[in-house]
Design an enzyme around this catalytic site. Sequence first.
Site, short mmCIF file in Angstrom:
data_model
loop_
_atom_site.label_atom_id
_atom_site.label_comp_id
_atom_site.label_asym_id
_atom_site.label_seq_id
_atom_site.Cartn_x
_atom_site.Cartn_y
_atom_site.Cartn_z
N ASP A 352 0.82 -1.22 0.00
CA ASP A 352 0.00 0.00 0.00
C ASP A 352 0.85 1.27 0.00
OD1 ASP A 352 -2.08 -1.76 0.23
OD2 ASP A 352 -2.97 -0.83 2.01
N HIS A 494 3.69 -2.43 3.04
CA HIS A 494 3.70 -1.06 2.51
C HIS A 494 4.99 -0.78 1.75
CE1 HIS A 494 0.70 -0.89 5.74
NE2 HIS A 494 0.18 0.15 5.10
#
Length: 526
Positions: A352, A494
């Site tokens: 992400d 991430h």
Amino acid sequence: MSVGERRRRDRQVCGIVIALLVGVAALSGCGSGGDAITPSAAAPVTVRTGVAWPATAQLRDERFAAVTDGIASQVELLAKPRMYRDVDGDGHADTIGFLQTRVSLHTPGAPDQAENAGDTGTSFLSLAVLHTSGLGETTADVLPLSQGAAPRNLDVSPAKLSRGGHVKAHPAQIRATFTAPDSEHPETLRERQVVGEFSKDALTQVGAPTTKPEPVGTAPTTALALGPDKPSDPTPGAGTARHSGVAGYGGVTEYSIELPQRSRLRLDVTSGSKALTLGIWDEDGTVLLDPAAHKHSFDATIGAGTYRIAVSAGNAAPVRYDLAAVTAAVKPVSRKVPGRASTGKVLHLTFDDGPNPEFTGPILDLLAKYHAHATFFVVGQNAARHPGWTDRELAGGNAVANHSYTHRSLRNVSQQVFDDEVDKTQRVLGPRGSKCLRPPYGYVNDQLRERAADKGFSIALWDVDTKDWKRGPVPDIVHEVESHAETGNIILMHDGGGNRSHTVAALEIVLRDLTAQGWSFESICK
């Protein structure tokens, strides 16, 4: 003392008591009210109403009623709370009370239009003082309060006079307490208090109104009952509801509608005025249509639940409107994530908040080294700031998907905000961007799912949160992934939003260990 003397004394005491009681009754308006000079006992009184329509009314027996252009208006000096007092110190009783102006649709033959005003109309509350002079003449003045208000209490401090009663040392003050809809949340009632000063036949407001912070109730709403569009051949999930009413005084008329299943809902409000607008909210308070958008219709697929509808009047004069609601059932939103494995030793890595070249590049290199594929949930503004990186992700056999444009929460936002965040990101991703949406922070509700489904998007969350955004020890991130290696699990990591060096280090260990154990890594949402 003889018996006769005692009887004479008792009669004198009783006479004094009776005289006092009569005096109190004359000042307070107790009993039949005949001791006080009231509008019902005198000639009709013309009063200002505090609103533009009707601007004035001639009270007969403290009431006024009229019909104009199909709209019935009624003005009434409410029986409670109301008091008769000599507020200005001239020795004559005055009438203080709440004046309510109500408008509703006129029904020919109806004995009392006020009975239907709650369902078909609106009301406005004012504070009124009817001043009686020594000649028996009555004049009136009002202080406008609020639309949709309900009276509570009146507290009067009569005028104080200087010696001799010639010069007023202090004018009369009247405290009016009432409940009214909150300016920002009209479904919530709050208690308010206004202080009026009465002097020389004029009623003026003193200072700003005060409002209690805590709500004291909920404004009444009209439930829209959905009936079959074709009674002879009803279709499951389809229905129609219609309602006519009057709006005005800048107020809001509230409705509610309950949908038992996911449905397409169309709302239309029609009137002779462009000042009327439509608004709709779900149970969580999410704005589906903002009244500030000045729209007169709504058409969208929404989930099961109860919705609040508001017809807002930007005009002062009342106007008739017709509200129509039409529903049609649609299939439930699928919660299946495209491409998710259900068999075999397959895991799904997702990243992400990127792209961030400093960390996205090393992650792509590691994926290529171990013949692994992942899904990158991209923040639109980051992709626009670093052009070309989504192409690199796609070139490596990975998938790119939507993670909003600015990484703000998409829950409980207006439809316009939702559209901007999702559509702008999808334009940045281009035609190869997948139709999956991962809401920032994982904040999701039924309404968000419906909005996503309307755009053809699937919601893709995760099963394993590595919490790598905390920059914890690399072994902790590795353990979180390897201890939850189960078929089809979606793993959250991430590549943007901060320093992701620990993520890169942990990813190399995870790919090395699990690949050796026979696990493969495939993207979702392709």
